[in-house]
Design a protein around this motif. Structure first.
Motif, PDB file in Angstrom:
ATOM      1  N   ASN A 194      13.227  12.345 -49.756  1.00 35.74           N
ATOM      2  CA  ASN A 194      11.719  11.877 -49.639  1.00 35.74           C
ATOM      3  C   ASN A 194      10.921  12.790 -50.199  1.00 35.74           C
ATOM      4  OD1 ASN A 194      12.464   9.360 -48.351  1.00 35.74           O
ATOM      5  ND2 ASN A 194      11.842  10.090 -46.491  1.00 35.74           N
ATOM      6  N   CYS A 195      11.050  14.343 -49.965  1.00 31.74           N
ATOM      7  CA  CYS A 195      10.379  15.205 -50.412  1.00 31.74           C
ATOM      8  C   CYS A 195      10.554  15.262 -52.064  1.00 31.74           C
ATOM      9  CB  CYS A 195      10.777  16.712 -49.786  1.00 31.74           C
ATOM     10  SG  CYS A 195      10.335  16.913 -47.977  1.00 31.74           S
ATOM     11  N   GLU A 206       6.191  14.516 -44.861  1.00 26.53           N
ATOM     12  CA  GLU A 206       7.653  14.097 -44.027  1.00 26.53           C
ATOM     13  C   GLU A 206       7.375  14.431 -42.516  1.00 26.53           C
ATOM     14  OE1 GLU A 206       9.602  11.874 -45.268  1.00 26.53           O
ATOM     15  OE2 GLU A 206       8.271  11.570 -46.848  1.00 26.53           O
ATOM     16  N   LEU A 207       7.145  15.692 -42.116  1.00 28.37           N
ATOM     17  CA  LEU A 207       7.381  16.065 -40.789  1.00 28.37           C
ATOM     18  C   LEU A 207       6.187  16.571 -40.261  1.00 28.37           C
ATOM     19  CD1 LEU A 207      10.513  18.531 -41.631  1.00 28.37           C
ATOM     20  CD2 LEU A 207      10.685  16.023 -40.781  1.00 28.37           C
ATOM     21  N   LEU A 237      13.333  22.679 -41.775  1.00 27.72           N
ATOM     22  CA  LEU A 237      14.313  22.141 -42.837  1.00 27.72           C
ATOM     23  C   LEU A 237      14.888  23.406 -43.491  1.00 27.72           C
ATOM     24  CD1 LEU A 237      15.545  19.793 -44.432  1.00 27.72           C
ATOM     25  CD2 LEU A 237      13.826  19.991 -45.935  1.00 27.72           C
ATOM     26  N   ALA A 276       5.506  21.655 -39.863  1.00 29.86           N
ATOM     27  CA  ALA A 276       6.828  21.646 -40.495  1.00 29.86           C
ATOM     28  C   ALA A 276       6.908  23.145 -41.079  1.00 29.86           C
ATOM     29  CB  ALA A 276       6.827  20.656 -41.634  1.00 29.86           C
ATOM     30  N   SER A 288      17.884  13.006 -45.766  1.00 27.41           N
ATOM     31  CA  SER A 288      16.947  11.901 -45.668  1.00 27.41           C
ATOM     32  C   SER A 288      15.561  12.306 -46.039  1.00 27.41           C
ATOM     33  CB  SER A 288      16.932  11.054 -44.578  1.00 27.41           C
ATOM     34  OG  SER A 288      16.122  10.105 -44.706  1.00 27.41           O
ATOM     35  N   VAL A 289      15.306  13.609 -45.244  1.00 25.62           N
ATOM     36  CA  VAL A 289      13.891  14.237 -45.266  1.00 25.62           C
ATOM     37  C   VAL A 289      13.858  14.861 -46.626  1.00 25.62           C
ATOM     38  CG1 VAL A 289      12.721  15.964 -44.567  1.00 25.62           C
ATOM     39  CG2 VAL A 289      13.553  14.491 -42.987  1.00 25.62           C
ATOM     40  N   TRP A 290      14.750  15.650 -47.065  1.00 20.42           N
ATOM     41  CA  TRP A 290      14.796  16.057 -48.610  1.00 20.42           C
ATOM     42  C   TRP A 290      14.520  15.292 -49.566  1.00 20.42           C
ATOM     43  CZ3 TRP A 290      12.829  20.249 -50.573  1.00 20.42           C
ATOM     44  CH2 TRP A 290      13.100  20.518 -51.643  1.00 20.42           C
ATOM     45  N   LEU A 339      18.406  20.155 -40.324  1.00 17.16           N
ATOM     46  CA  LEU A 339      16.969  19.954 -39.907  1.00 17.16           C
ATOM     47  C   LEU A 339      16.928  19.963 -38.238  1.00 17.16           C
ATOM     48  CD1 LEU A 339      14.064  19.082 -40.401  1.00 17.16           C
ATOM     49  CD2 LEU A 339      14.877  16.557 -39.854  1.00 17.16           C
ATOM     50  N   ASN A 350      12.007  20.558 -36.359  1.00 18.30           N
ATOM     51  CA  ASN A 350      10.957  20.702 -37.402  1.00 18.30           C
ATOM     52  C   ASN A 350      11.026  21.688 -38.383  1.00 18.30           C
ATOM     53  OD1 ASN A 350       9.260  18.329 -37.408  1.00 18.30           O
ATOM     54  ND2 ASN A 350       7.430  19.374 -37.207  1.00 18.30           N
ATOM     55  N   ASN A 384      19.815  13.623 -41.418  1.00 19.89           N
ATOM     56  CA  ASN A 384      18.474  13.595 -41.368  1.00 19.89           C
ATOM     57  C   ASN A 384      17.932  14.502 -42.339  1.00 19.89           C
ATOM     58  OD1 ASN A 384      18.319  11.835 -39.453  1.00 19.89           O
ATOM     59  ND2 ASN A 384      17.737  13.278 -37.655  1.00 19.89           N
TER      60      ASN A 384
END
Length: 479
Positions: free
Chosen positions: A15-16, A74-75, A46, A79, A11-13, A41, A44, A8
């Motif tokens: 996108n960032c 993203e969050l 990162l 976040a 994936s979030v990073w 993650l 909430n 996760n």
């Protein structure tokens, strides 16, 4: 659960990163965001891994707003971002995740984080050249703009080095000359040419970070970083350089710790297409007490020798100095000075300046007679040029041998010692490389010459008769 949170986080990073990449310059993205790794993650928050405190401080000072925007996109507005830093001790052993630092754009976490405002941190971590107490993240080149290609006169003695330098200046990191090693004796223009390359690059590529530094200063900075336990920051600082110019690299001889850290910095720069320029008083093959892995990298590019200037080049250099200073001098005087002062460019310039001073202070016309008196005093204490042939003749005559026997393959003890003395004095009194000395002493290799020099040093301490031979020959060569 760890795999799940790690996936996760990645994936979030990612996108960032896509968001950040669209909003900053490509080079800045590669330098400051590609090295970051997403770790976890949780709730909430990162967690990202960065290489050093220096890296963390730079992100917080320059990119905190875009990081906040990307993460909240993203969050959501709640976040949070937490950094994990890979620390490194003085021996270079890495200890992952020993220190956690929060981003300044969120509330401090009441756990094990260290929350120190950026403005209170030691500016020396950012840049070894920054004066303590003055915040300045800009890396100054330390170049001398007075040294340029325009006032570096080309001749047979330096043509290869100068042309290679021009090629590097036109395409830093993009030629086969990486590293570019400039080597030769004292006062022949190595430092001038190294600066000229850097100055030219700064003019043509102002966005590139160029840094000139002597190996002695580099070593002192490294020692300081070990003492302050900031070795990781020291390495990362040098990894930011696009064109690194290190003067007198032979100064690293015998300094294993400095050689080790320079090895890693060199590898990083070379692998990332950055340009490395080195100067030395001897060719890589003749360097002593430098690790083989480092010497092999010095040979990857081009090693260009700067030799003693020939008569024509010395005349042109003298005329250039006179033109620079707005002084006129008769042609026969210029030629006389150039003919008699031939050790190196620095001494030639000194002789010209001395002649101008004598004329100016004593209000005398610059004549051949004045030139002779000045040059005679100027070169009186300059060591005579001694050839390898002359040394071999002196040594052979001393031991009642002929030169052919001296250079032969015989292993008779007294001939071997005479041969070793000839090689030792050839190294002492000439600028020839070990390989050249060996070649002219019965077609031997540089390792044999190096062994001979070490043997002579040992015998001088243990054999009184041999020491007497040495002193007698040395007097003859010093006369």
């Amino acid at each position: 659960m760890l795999d799940y949170t790690t996936n996760n986080a990645k994936s979030v990073w990612n996108n960032c990163l896509n968001f950040i990449k669209d909003n900053i310059q490509e080079q800045a993205f590669k330098t400051w965001f590609e090295p970051i790794k997403a770790i976890e993650l949780t709730d909430n928050v990162l967690y990202i891994q960065v290489p050093s405190k220096f890296f963390y401080e730079w992100l917080e000072e320059h990119y905190v707003k875009i990081l906040k925007s990307a993460l909240q996109k993203e969050l959501g507005p709640g976040a949070k971002l937490l950094y994990k830093i890979e620390m490194e001790n003085a021996q270079g052993n890495k200890k992952p995740f020993t220190e956690q630092l929060p981003s300044t754009h969120r509330e401090p976490v009441k756990t094990q984080e260290l929350d120190v405002p950026v403005q209170q941190k030691n500016p020396e971590l950012k840049n070894p050249f920054v004066i303590p107490g003055i915040r300045n993240v800009k890396i100054e080149s330390q170049l001398n703009s007075n040294y340029s290609f325009d006032n570096f006169l080309e001749g047979e003695s330096n043509r290869l080095a100068r042309n290679a330098g021009m090629a590097v200046a036109n395409k830093p990191g993009g030629t086969a000359f990486n590293p570019l090693m400039l080597y030769g004796g004292v006062g022949l223009g190595k430092t001038h040419l190294a600066h000229a390359i850097g100055v030219e690059i700064k003019e043509k590529f102002p966005e590139k970070t160029v840094l000139y530094i002597s190996a002695e200063v580099f070593t002192q900075q490294y020692v300081d970083s070990v003492r302050k336990q900031t070795r990781n920051d020291f390495i990362y600082f040098y990894q930011l350089i696009d064109v690194l110019i290190v003067d007198d690299i032979q100064f690293l001889s015998g300094k294993s710790g400095t050689q080790d850290v320079f090895f890693h910095i060199f590898n990083y720069l070379h692998q990332n297409g950055k340009q490395v320029i080195l100067t030395s008083d001897k060719a890589p093959v003749d360097m002593q007490d430098i690790e083989q892995r480092l010497l092999s990298r010095f040979k990857w590019g081009l090693s260009a020798e700067i030799q003693h200037p020939d008569f024509e080049t010395r005349v042109n250099i003298a005329k250039s100095i006179l033109f620079r200073d707005g002084v006129e001098m008769p042609e026969d005087v210029i030629e006389y000075v150039a003919k008699n002062v031939k050790t190196n460019v620095r001494e030639l310039e000194g002789a010209i300046i001395s002649l101008i001073a004598q004329s100016s202070f004593n209000k005398r016309e610059i004549t051949l007679e004045l030139a002779k008196s000045v040059v005679e005093k100027f070169v009186k204490n300059v060591k005579k040029d001694i050839s390898i042939d002359y040394i071999q003749k002196i040594v052979s005559d001393y031991f009642s041998l002929d030169v052919e026997t001296l250079c032969s393959k015989t292993r008779k003890r007294h001939i071997v010692q005479a041969r070793q003395l000839a090689m030792f004095f050839s190294k002492k009194y000439t600028k020839s490389s070990l390989a050249n000395i060996g070649s002219l002493t019965g077609d031997r290799d540089h390792a044999t010459v190096l062994h001979a020099c070490k043997t002579v040093d040992n015998l001088l301490e243990t054999d009184k008769q041999f020491k007497g031979y040495f002193e007698d020959i040395n007097k003859k060569l010093s006369m």
